[in-house]
Design a protein around this motif. Structure first.
Motif, PDB file in Angstrom:
ATOM      1  N   VAL A  32       8.029 -25.749  25.749  1.00 19.30           N
ATOM      2  CA  VAL A  32       7.387 -25.701  24.513  1.00 19.30           C
ATOM      3  C   VAL A  32       8.388 -24.533  23.736  1.00 19.30           C
ATOM      4  CG1 VAL A  32       5.444 -24.904  23.197  1.00 19.30           C
ATOM      5  CG2 VAL A  32       5.265 -26.416  25.427  1.00 19.30           C
ATOM      6  N   SER A  33       8.795 -24.894  22.458  1.00 21.72           N
ATOM      7  CA  SER A  33       9.404 -24.084  21.884  1.00 21.72           C
ATOM      8  C   SER A  33       8.417 -23.288  20.970  1.00 21.72           C
ATOM      9  CB  SER A  33      10.786 -24.695  20.834  1.00 21.72           C
ATOM     10  OG  SER A  33       9.927 -25.789  20.247  1.00 21.72           O
ATOM     11  N   ASN A  34       8.987 -22.137  20.420  1.00 20.90           N
ATOM     12  CA  ASN A  34       8.101 -21.051  20.058  1.00 20.90           C
ATOM     13  C   ASN A  34       8.849 -20.309  18.818  1.00 20.90           C
ATOM     14  OD1 ASN A  34       5.333 -20.613  21.575  1.00 20.90           O
ATOM     15  ND2 ASN A  34       7.226 -21.199  23.079  1.00 20.90           N
ATOM     16  N   ASN A  35       8.303 -20.298  17.490  1.00 22.55           N
ATOM     17  CA  ASN A  35       8.964 -19.788  16.588  1.00 22.55           C
ATOM     18  C   ASN A  35       9.103 -18.214  16.491  1.00 22.55           C
ATOM     19  OD1 ASN A  35       7.105 -21.800  14.261  1.00 22.55           O
ATOM     20  ND2 ASN A  35       9.065 -22.527  15.234  1.00 22.55           N
ATOM     21  N   ASN A  36       7.957 -17.735  16.857  1.00 17.65           N
ATOM     22  CA  ASN A  36       7.831 -16.148  16.984  1.00 17.65           C
ATOM     23  C   ASN A  36       8.396 -15.564  15.778  1.00 17.65           C
ATOM     24  OD1 ASN A  36       7.262 -13.804  18.684  1.00 17.65           O
ATOM     25  ND2 ASN A  36       9.239 -13.254  19.249  1.00 17.65           N
ATOM     26  N   LEU A  37       8.056 -15.931  14.866  1.00 19.22           N
ATOM     27  CA  LEU A  37       8.374 -15.405  13.230  1.00 19.22           C
ATOM     28  C   LEU A  37       7.485 -14.072  12.967  1.00 19.22           C
ATOM     29  CD1 LEU A  37       9.185 -18.716  11.220  1.00 19.22           C
ATOM     30  CD2 LEU A  37      10.708 -17.083  12.232  1.00 19.22           C
ATOM     31  N   LYS A  38       6.428 -14.110  13.792  1.00 17.33           N
ATOM     32  CA  LYS A  38       5.392 -12.960  13.337  1.00 17.33           C
ATOM     33  C   LYS A  38       5.672 -11.861  14.402  1.00 17.33           C
ATOM     34  CE  LYS A  38       2.053 -15.942  11.447  1.00 17.33           C
ATOM     35  NZ  LYS A  38       0.613 -16.598  11.565  1.00 17.33           N
ATOM     36  N   GLY A  39       6.485 -11.981  15.449  1.00 19.16           N
ATOM     37  CA  GLY A  39       6.922 -10.978  16.462  1.00 19.16           C
ATOM     38  C   GLY A  39       5.837 -10.842  17.621  1.00 19.16           C
TER      39      GLY A  39
END
Length: 355
Positions: free
Chosen positions: A302-309
């Motif tokens: 599962v890929s994760n954006n993690n744009l919000k840290g």
């Protein structure tokens, strides 16, 4: 700085030994992850769950805003395809990650292969508000591009029946699905009632009888009977979590896995009852986006954006505070067994499918 640059070049070349031997050069079970925020693709070896390669599209002649978004992989793993939103291109690469083809189409998004009929179908990017109301078709052997209209705005979700006879697309702007006969290009529009769903992506069961779709706004997964194409019938839905994104079926069709972007979980559905059998949560799940299986079905990636840290990298190097992740889940236990750090804004993910 010169030593660091030398190390980067060595790593980019595959970190060969003094004898020129490149680790993972013979790997065949690979998982490809689009890093939309930095114009690269990370490649995971599915035998060892190690990030074995990083393909820098800037080094291949594309811009730093190429925005690789989604990936499709041929069954034998000999070629893979990536949509570059910022370049208006779909690029074909071989197993050695060499560019062997480019096709131009406006704001490409999701990719679905139909190898039986030598075709790659291309939807439109979610980021494009005024995208064409059409789906692109690329000839795998010729690279020629054609398009067919689906008569609704912002076509995004995309699936092809295993027979290749029908392609399904859904609108981000309205509750409408198009079923398109791939030979006659006749389009049947199926309008769903109820509140806006924003159907993000489809998945078709291995027996080609059931299609599912996640609703971004409702957090529901919808079930469709597609046994009598072009007609499809919604047969029910199950609530999983807000931001139901890219689902995927297990190889045997007994389960479906749904990343829930807005609540940082992955839902496991028992397809015999269509109920939630398990919910996976934990470190590394940070705006989960795409889902893919290892060819043997043992691992879910599962890929994760993690744009919000939400996820903090193990080693903060200054530039990687918002590094995307790939969470590796054991499908036997539905537990996270590894968290891999990849590039910025990890989005689409693809692997060759097993049986």
């Amino acid at each position: 700085s010169a030593e660091i640059e030398s190390l980067r070049r060595w790593i980019a070349a595959g970190a060969p030994s003094a004898a020129g031997e490149v680790p993972f050069a013979d790997s065949k079970d690979l998982v490809y992850v689009a890093n939309q925020g930095e114009s690269s693709v990370s490649i995971i070896d599915a035998r060892t769950n190690v990030v074995a390669r990083r393909v820098d599209f800037k080094g291949l002649g594309f811009s730093e805003t190429a925005k690789p978004h989604h990936i499709a992989v041929e069954e034998d793993g000999s070629h893979w395809y990536v949509s570059l939103i910022g370049e208006n291109r779909v690029v074909k690469l071989d197993r050695q990650n060499r560019v062997v083809g480019k096709a131009e189409t406006e704001v490409p998004g999701l990719l679905v292969l139909d190898e039986r009929n030598d075709r790659l179908y291309v939807g439109r990017s979610m980021s494009a508000v005024n995208a064409p109301s059409s789906v692109a078709v690329i000839g795998l052997s010729t690279g020629e591009v054609d398009e067919f209209d689906v008569f609704f705005p912002r076509p995004h979700a995309l699936a092809v029946a295993p027979s290749g006879d029908f392609v399904y697309s859904a609108s981000l702007a309205e509750n409408t699905i198009a079923a398109v006969n791939t030979e006659t290009v006749q389009v049947e529009l199926i309008r769903l009632g109820g509140n806006p769903e924003v159907l993000v992506q489809f998945a078709v069961s291995p027996d080609s009888l059931v299609m599912i779709a996640g609703g971004q706004l409702s957090g529901d997964v919808h079930f469709f009977d597609i046994s009598n194409p072009p007609w499809l019938t919604r047969t029910g839905w199950t609530t999983v979590g807000l931001g139901a994104w890219h689902p995927v079926f297990s190889n045997d069709g007994l389960h479906a896995y749904v990343p829930n972007k807005m609540v940082n979980t992955v839902t496991v559905l028992d397809m015999s009852t269509r109920d939630v059998s398990s919910v996976v949560s934990g470190a590394g799940l940070a705006e989960p986006h795409g889902a893919a299986l290892s060819p043997d079905g043992r691992y879910l990636y599962v890929s994760n954006n993690n744009l919000k840290g939400t996820y903090t990298p193990r080693h903060d190097l200054g530039y990687n505070s918002n590094a995307g992740t790939v969470v590796v889940i054991d499908t036997g236990t539905n537990e996270i067994v590894k968290v891999l750090e990849v590039g910025s804004n990890a989005t689409g993910i693809g692997s060759r499918r097993g049986s």
